[in-house]
Design a protein around this motif. Structure first.
Motif, PDB file in Angstrom:
ATOM      1  N   UNK A  21       1.826  15.877   0.421  1.00 44.14           N
ATOM      2  CA  UNK A  21       2.167  14.496   0.749  1.00 44.14           C
ATOM      3  C   UNK A  21       2.397  14.341   2.248  1.00 44.14           C
ATOM      4  N   UNK A  22       3.141  15.274   2.830  1.00 37.42           N
ATOM      5  CA  UNK A  22       3.447  15.178   4.252  1.00 37.42           C
ATOM      6  C   UNK A  22       2.242  15.493   5.133  1.00 37.42           C
ATOM      7  N   UNK A  23       1.226  16.110   4.559  1.00 34.17           N
ATOM      8  CA  UNK A  23      -0.002  16.384   5.297  1.00 34.17           C
ATOM      9  C   UNK A  23      -1.045  15.298   5.067  1.00 34.17           C
ATOM     10  N   UNK A  24      -0.757  14.334   4.198  1.00 38.60           N
ATOM     11  CA  UNK A  24      -1.690  13.267   3.857  1.00 38.60           C
ATOM     12  C   UNK A  24      -1.666  12.180   4.935  1.00 38.60           C
ATOM     13  N   UNK A  25      -2.547  11.177   4.806  1.00 33.39           N
ATOM     14  CA  UNK A  25      -2.540  10.080   5.772  1.00 33.39           C
ATOM     15  C   UNK A  25      -1.184   9.367   5.871  1.00 33.39           C
ATOM     16  N   UNK A  68       5.432   7.535   9.121  1.00 28.21           N
ATOM     17  CA  UNK A  68       5.214   6.307   8.371  1.00 28.21           C
ATOM     18  C   UNK A  68       6.361   6.057   7.398  1.00 28.21           C
ATOM     19  N   UNK A  69       6.820   7.120   6.756  1.00 27.04           N
ATOM     20  CA  UNK A  69       7.937   6.995   5.821  1.00 27.04           C
ATOM     21  C   UNK A  69       9.191   6.603   6.585  1.00 27.04           C
ATOM     22  N   UNK A  70       9.436   7.239   7.732  1.00 25.59           N
ATOM     23  CA  UNK A  70      10.603   6.887   8.544  1.00 25.59           C
ATOM     24  C   UNK A  70      10.528   5.428   9.002  1.00 25.59           C
ATOM     25  N   UNK A  71       9.342   4.984   9.380  1.00 25.48           N
ATOM     26  CA  UNK A  71       9.183   3.596   9.819  1.00 25.48           C
ATOM     27  C   UNK A  71       9.493   2.637   8.674  1.00 25.48           C
ATOM     28  N   UNK A  72       9.018   2.964   7.481  1.00 23.36           N
ATOM     29  CA  UNK A  72       9.288   2.107   6.323  1.00 23.36           C
ATOM     30  C   UNK A  72      10.778   2.095   5.999  1.00 23.36           C
ATOM     31  N   UNK A  73      11.412   3.278   6.038  1.00 28.31           N
ATOM     32  CA  UNK A  73      12.842   3.346   5.749  1.00 28.31           C
ATOM     33  C   UNK A  73      13.626   2.547   6.786  1.00 28.31           C
ATOM     34  N   UNK A 128       0.832  -1.202   0.000  1.00 29.28           N
ATOM     35  CA  UNK A 128       0.000   0.000   0.000  1.00 29.28           C
ATOM     36  C   UNK A 128       0.870   1.256   0.000  1.00 29.28           C
ATOM     37  N   UNK A 129       1.903   1.262   0.803  1.00 32.00           N
ATOM     38  CA  UNK A 129       2.808   2.397   0.864  1.00 32.00           C
ATOM     39  C   UNK A 129       3.507   2.593  -0.477  1.00 32.00           C
ATOM     40  N   UNK A 160       3.406   5.897  -2.761  1.00 29.52           N
ATOM     41  CA  UNK A 160       4.642   6.569  -3.176  1.00 29.52           C
ATOM     42  C   UNK A 160       4.721   6.687  -4.694  1.00 29.52           C
ATOM     43  N   UNK A 161       4.305   5.646  -5.410  1.00 30.96           N
ATOM     44  CA  UNK A 161       4.311   5.704  -6.871  1.00 30.96           C
ATOM     45  C   UNK A 161       3.391   6.810  -7.372  1.00 30.96           C
ATOM     46  N   UNK A 162       2.196   6.908  -6.794  1.00 30.74           N
ATOM     47  CA  UNK A 162       1.247   7.953  -7.186  1.00 30.74           C
ATOM     48  C   UNK A 162       1.825   9.335  -6.866  1.00 30.74           C
TER      49      UNK A 162
END
Length: 87
Positions: free
Chosen positions: A65-69, A74-79, A9-10, A14-16
């Motif tokens: 993007x940073x104001x989105x859900x 979340x990005x830091x957690x994924x990284x 989902x992430x 990110x692609x979009x």
């Protein structure tokens, strides 16, 4: 094992996002990426070459993007998870 559905989902989000910001013409990829990394806290400034301006439309897309859900944490957690997989 793992959080495959969450990662899928992430990746789709990110692609979009990448297509929205950079589009098929890739008009401000360098400064856009630098500003994105600045928002993540990877870079401490956004200065770039004068030949590569970041237009307001692209800056706003990154800010949205940073104001989105999908938020910064979340990005830091994924990284962090990706770094753990790569290690």
């Amino acid at each position: 094992e793992g959080r495959h559905e969450e990662a899928r989902q992430l990746q789709e989000e990110m692609n979009a996002f990448m297509m929205k910001v950079y589009g098929p013409g890739v008009r401000t990829w360098l400064t856009g990426l630098k500003y994105f990394l600045f928002r993540l806290g990877v870079f401490s400034w956004t200065a770039s070459y004068l030949e590569y301006p970041l237009v307001n439309e692209d800056r706003e897309a990154i800010d949205e993007f940073f104001e989105s859900p999908l938020r910064e944490q979340d990005v830091h957690a994924l990284l962090g998870a990706a770094a753990g997989v790569a290690a």
